[in-house]
Design a protein around this motif. Structure first.
Motif, PDB file in Angstrom:
ATOM      1  N   GLU A 360      -1.423   8.995  -0.641  1.00 11.69           N
ATOM      2  CA  GLU A 360      -2.729   9.133   0.264  1.00 11.69           C
ATOM      3  C   GLU A 360      -2.485   9.748   1.352  1.00 11.69           C
ATOM      4  O   GLU A 360      -1.463  10.010   1.798  1.00 11.69           O
ATOM      5  CB  GLU A 360      -3.037   7.507   0.796  1.00 11.69           C
ATOM      6  N   ASP A 362      -5.337  10.583   3.782  1.00 11.22           N
ATOM      7  CA  ASP A 362      -6.334  10.545   4.666  1.00 11.22           C
ATOM      8  C   ASP A 362      -5.452   9.571   5.827  1.00 11.22           C
ATOM      9  O   ASP A 362      -5.155   8.529   5.781  1.00 11.22           O
ATOM     10  CB  ASP A 362      -7.477   9.767   4.399  1.00 11.22           C
ATOM     11  N   ARG A 364      -6.723   8.285   8.159  1.00  7.21           N
ATOM     12  CA  ARG A 364      -7.454   7.098   8.764  1.00  7.21           C
ATOM     13  C   ARG A 364      -6.861   6.136   7.892  1.00  7.21           C
ATOM     14  O   ARG A 364      -7.387   4.851   8.545  1.00  7.21           O
ATOM     15  CB  ARG A 364      -8.831   7.321   8.806  1.00  7.21           C
ATOM     16  N   LYS A 365      -6.351   6.252   6.982  1.00  6.36           N
ATOM     17  CA  LYS A 365      -5.966   5.017   6.147  1.00  6.36           C
ATOM     18  C   LYS A 365      -4.361   4.814   6.481  1.00  6.36           C
ATOM     19  O   LYS A 365      -3.735   4.258   5.486  1.00  6.36           O
ATOM     20  CB  LYS A 365      -6.055   5.182   4.783  1.00  6.36           C
ATOM     21  N   TYR A 366      -3.825   5.608   7.475  1.00  2.00           N
ATOM     22  CA  TYR A 366      -2.328   5.286   7.631  1.00  2.00           C
ATOM     23  C   TYR A 366      -2.422   4.179   8.986  1.00  2.00           C
ATOM     24  O   TYR A 366      -3.245   3.235   8.821  1.00  2.00           O
ATOM     25  CB  TYR A 366      -1.749   6.459   8.403  1.00  2.00           C
ATOM     26  N   ARG A 445      -3.958   0.539   8.983  1.00  5.57           N
ATOM     27  CA  ARG A 445      -5.235   0.239   8.546  1.00  5.57           C
ATOM     28  C   ARG A 445      -5.333   0.459   6.893  1.00  5.57           C
ATOM     29  O   ARG A 445      -6.369   0.363   6.220  1.00  5.57           O
ATOM     30  CB  ARG A 445      -6.101   1.571   9.015  1.00  5.57           C
ATOM     31  N   TRP A 446      -4.063   0.606   6.279  1.00  5.81           N
ATOM     32  CA  TRP A 446      -3.987   0.780   5.073  1.00  5.81           C
ATOM     33  C   TRP A 446      -3.905  -0.639   4.306  1.00  5.81           C
ATOM     34  O   TRP A 446      -4.027  -0.763   3.343  1.00  5.81           O
ATOM     35  CB  TRP A 446      -2.665   1.423   4.526  1.00  5.81           C
ATOM     36  N   HIS A 448      -5.694  -4.133   3.162  1.00  3.45           N
ATOM     37  CA  HIS A 448      -7.216  -4.199   3.023  1.00  3.45           C
ATOM     38  C   HIS A 448      -7.677  -5.220   3.739  1.00  3.45           C
ATOM     39  O   HIS A 448      -7.248  -6.092   4.573  1.00  3.45           O
ATOM     40  CB  HIS A 448      -7.231  -4.829   1.416  1.00  3.45           C
ATOM     41  N   ARG A 449      -8.961  -5.052   4.115  1.00  3.95           N
ATOM     42  CA  ARG A 449      -9.750  -5.651   5.368  1.00  3.95           C
ATOM     43  C   ARG A 449      -9.578  -7.087   5.523  1.00  3.95           C
ATOM     44  O   ARG A 449      -9.308  -7.745   6.384  1.00  3.95           O
ATOM     45  CB  ARG A 449     -11.166  -5.227   5.331  1.00  3.95           C
ATOM     46  N   GLU A 474      -2.333  -2.340  -2.889  1.00  2.01           N
ATOM     47  CA  GLU A 474      -2.437  -2.048  -1.636  1.00  2.01           C
ATOM     48  C   GLU A 474      -1.139  -1.340  -1.681  1.00  2.01           C
ATOM     49  O   GLU A 474      -0.087  -1.355  -2.068  1.00  2.01           O
ATOM     50  CB  GLU A 474      -2.242  -3.127  -0.658  1.00  2.01           C
ATOM     51  N   VAL A 556     -11.980   3.458  10.308  1.00  2.00           N
ATOM     52  CA  VAL A 556     -11.171   3.992   8.800  1.00  2.00           C
ATOM     53  C   VAL A 556     -12.116   5.139   8.130  1.00  2.00           C
ATOM     54  O   VAL A 556     -11.785   6.049   7.635  1.00  2.00           O
ATOM     55  CB  VAL A 556     -11.077   2.756   7.540  1.00  2.00           C
TER      56      VAL A 556
END
Lengths: 651, 99
Positions: A360, A362, A364-366, A445-446, A448-449, A474, A556
């Motif tokens: 990954e 991005d 914003r997904k770290y 943020r990685w 899952h919600r 994940e 995210v």
């Protein structure tokens, strides 16, 4: 000792040949062979370096003449090497960082079935880069210059099954060609002006040559440097070059190859010293790129592209310093070396993060990765502190000196350049803090919600058992293997101590002075003021980033952002600009040329054919087969002949 | 008698022959007109021989007669074979040599 110089190039070249021609037999040992040969080259470099240190400053330059390459009467191209302090600095940087990155790649490319080929390309790159910095004439330098371009192309497109990588490789190659054209024109101009292109005679005769010619040569060299070093206006390829494997980004597109432009300008210093206009152009390009890259770096969410923007910006600093003339050359090279360490370290850190995060990219997904990757966090953090110029670390010394030199340029020019450099330092602090905060701090943020639990310590084992609702797995952040962390640690050491080490007693300045000469200039501001200002802008930049990304949670999905942000995400519209001006322009040009071809050229050709055809169609009617009509024409002809004869006689 | 008059006669005969070649359609007549032109030439040669007082013209006249005799042989043969195949002796009927 001179005999060893060729060995520097020969070792990685041998590696490239063996690995690329060796076939699958070498799949098991290929990567270690490549690393070993890179290390061998480093060992030779160290031997030469210790030998050089033992001599007087003036006698340190070594020459080795291998063979006549193209002997034509007035055109003598030699394969000859020159190892002076400037080349030595580069050789040490290239071989040391190169070896570390070879080592890192052993781990990073472990699961790639074409690893042997990858190491072959890396070795090819090392050989070409060493040839570039060791050449004693511009033509041989050009060989190395093209060689690194080729290696860069091959490595950016290493994962050529991805169309984006294949396109990026082509883009890098094409944009580089524009710069290469500049270098070849510069070499031709040198040959017509000086009758040679060896460094010694050309640079020695630069003082007595007309300024106009030197300005032309200087501008062409600048174009070459712009292409290779990703400076405005030829910068567009560097961001896309991040499609390549991360070690490639670290070695080629951060630490070594992209600095070739700086080497070229510093090496040709005498030409630029005698051509102030070209020098001014160099500083302008440097200053513009320094801001350009920094702004792009602020907006990118792709960690590697953010770092690429940063690379562009830092090389902008170097080019700026190189454009300052003798007050800046040494600091350009010093920043180049420290940048080589910390930027390679940062890229390797980014690679390590990607390695642990299922590739990954991005940011914003770290988030919150410091717990899972302690070694990466610490080494990346040290690289971060070095690049923003935290007092005491490498970047502080080298960048501070460049800002000081920019002010020392004098006059309004000096104030403008100095302020730009300071502003750049603030933006650097901002975007690097942003990268740091997005990657290693904040919430995770990685995850899952649905199952996100931001404040759960030691959640790593649990994360494996939880299946995400999103469908794909994940990521399980984990520390990278030792072959990857060891180079990162060594580079972190370099990023921390190199600057301070170089600055003790100005030893780096004294080391390079015989080659580049040095001039202190007189700064309107004292060194302490500049340092103070640098620290202040550093704090401002970091605080701003902290307010934006540290205090508030980071979305995210990237927000739409202001006009500038959106433009910066699109690399400040550089591709759009190129598309509108060059691609569309080229299309229009070709279309109009096709039109001219169809109407004018084809018109003439077809018209000739049609008129000849029509004429012969009419002439054919004369051949009616009646013998008597032939007889008439014969009689008529004879009558005309006789009449003509009589007439001539009468006259 | 002035030999120049022979030249006038030769020119007249040649003109008659040429006109005949151009305007008559019967192959035999055309052929005879050609003979007439050849003989007009012969007459001119002989007249010139006389005028210049040497024998070159006479010799060429003999050559012309030989060539004319050969020509008659070949020409008549062609005319006869054409008449046999087309039942016509008109030169305009033999107009195949065109595109």
């Amino acid at each position: 000792m001179e005999k060893l110089i060729a060995l520097l190039v020969a070792a990685p070249l041998l590696g490239a040949a063996v690995l690329l021609c060796g076939g699958r037999l070498l799949d098991r040992v290929g990567h270690w062979l490549g690393t070993l040969l890179a290390a061998a080259s480093f060992a030779v470099a160290v031997v030469l370096f210790t030998d050089m240190l033992g001599k007087d400053a003036e006698d340190r330059s070594l020459h080795q003449h291998l063979f006549r390459w193209i002997p034509v009467e007035g055109f003598q191209a030699d394969v000859a090497f020159q190892l002076d302090q400037l080349s030595m600095t580069f050789v040490l940087l290239i071989t040391s960082v190169g070896t570390l990155i070879h080592l890192y790649s052993v781990g990073y490319m472990e699961h790639d079935e074409r690893r042997r080929r990858f190491f072959g390309y890396l070795n090819l790159f090392l050989a070409a880069m060493l040839l570039l910095v060791l050449a004693d004439n511009y033509l041989l330098l050009y060989v190395g210059w093209e060689g690194v371009g080729l290696a860069s192309y091959l490595l950016i497109g290493f994962w050529q099954h991805k169309p984006s990588a294949a396109t990026a490789a082509k883009k890098a190659f094409l944009v580089n060609r524009v710069g290469d054209m500049g270098l070849s024109i510069a070499i031709m101009l040198m040959f017509t002006t000086f009758g040679t292109f060896a460094f010694g005679p050309v640079l020695g005769a630069a003082e007595e040559t007309g300024e106009g010619k030197l300005t032309a040569i200087g501008l062409m060299l600048l174009l070459a440097a712009c292409g290779k070093s990703a400076q405005v206006p030829l910068q567009s390829w560097l961001g896309d070059a991040m499609e390549g494997p991360t070690p490639v980004s670290a070695l080629i597109h951060a630490a070594t190859m992209v600095t070739a432009g700086v080497y070229l300008i510093v090496r040709s210093g005498e030409i630029f010293n005698a051509a102030p206009d070209a020098q001014l152009a160099v500083t302008v390009v440097g200053a513009v790129t320094l801001l350009f890259g920094a702004i792009v770096g602020c907006a990118k969410d792709d960690i590697k592209k953010a770092l690429a923007g940063s690379t562009m910006s830092q090389i902008g600093y170097m080019i700026l310093a190189a454009g300052l003339g003798p007050i800046g050359y040494v600091f350009a090279i010093m920043h180049l070396v420290t940048h080589g360490f910390f930027k390679a370290g940062l890229f390797l850190g980014a690679g390590s993060v990607m390695h642990g995060m299922n590739d990954e990219v991005d940011m914003r997904k770290y988030g919150g990765l410091r717990k899972y990757m302690p070694v990466t966090f610490v080494t990346f953090g040290l690289g971060y502190l070095a690049i923003i110029g935290f007092p005491g670390l490498s970047g502080f010394f080298s960048k501070d000196k460049i800002i000081e030199a920019a002010f020392a340029k004098g006059g309004a020019e000096g104030w403008i350049l100095g302020s730009v450099a300071l502003l750049g330092a603030a933006i650097t602090a901002y975007y690097m803090t942003r990268v740091m905060l997005l990657t290693f701090f904040g919430e995770e943020r990685w995850r899952h919600r649905a199952t996100a639990s931001p404040e759960e310590p030691g959640a790593e084992p649990a994360a494996e058992t939880r299946g995400g609702p999103g469908g794909h797995a994940e990521p399980h952040p984990h520390e990278s293997p030792a072959s990857m962390t060891i180079p990162m640690v060594l580079l972190a050491v370099g990023s921390v101590f190199a600057g301070g080490f170089f600055s003790i007693g100005d030893r780096f300045v004294h080391w390079l002075e015989p080659v580049t000469h040095h001039d202190h200039g007189d700064s309107p501001l004292s060194a302490a003021t500049v340092t103070g200002a640098t620290v202040v802008v550093l704090v401002v930049g970091v605080t701003l980033a902290w307010f934006q990304y540290g205090r508030r949670p980071v979305p995210v999905v990237a927000p739409r952002g202001s006009l500038l942000t959106r433009a910066a995400r699109r690399d400040l519209l550089q591709d759009d600009f190129n598309h509108v001006v060059l691609v569309r322009g080229g299309e229009h040009l070709t279309r109009s040329l096709v039109y001219v071809d169809h109407t004018l050229v084809d018109g003439v050709v077809n018209g000739t054919a049609a008129s000849v055809g029509g004429l012969s169609g009419r002439l054919r009617k004369l051949q009616n087969g009646y013998a008597r009509s032939y007889a008439v024409s014969m009689f008529g002809g004879v009558a005309v002949l006789i009449a003509a004869t009589l007439l001539m006689r009468a006259v | 008698m002035n030999p120049v008059n022979y030249l006038y006669l030769a020119a007249l005969l040649f003109a008659i022959g040429a006109t005949g070649v151009l305007i008559r359609r019967n192959m035999i007549v055309v052929f005879m007109c050609i003979e007439l032109m050849l003989n007009a030439c012969n007459l001119a040669f002989v007249a010139f021989s006389r005028l210049h007082g040497n024998l070159d013209g006479q010799i060429i006249a003999f050559f012309t007669m030989v060539v004319a005799a050969a020509e008659v042989v070949v020409g008549l043969a062609i005319i006869v074979s054409l008449f046999r195949s087309r039942h016509s002796a008109s030169v305009d009927d033999a107009s195949l040599m065109k595109l």
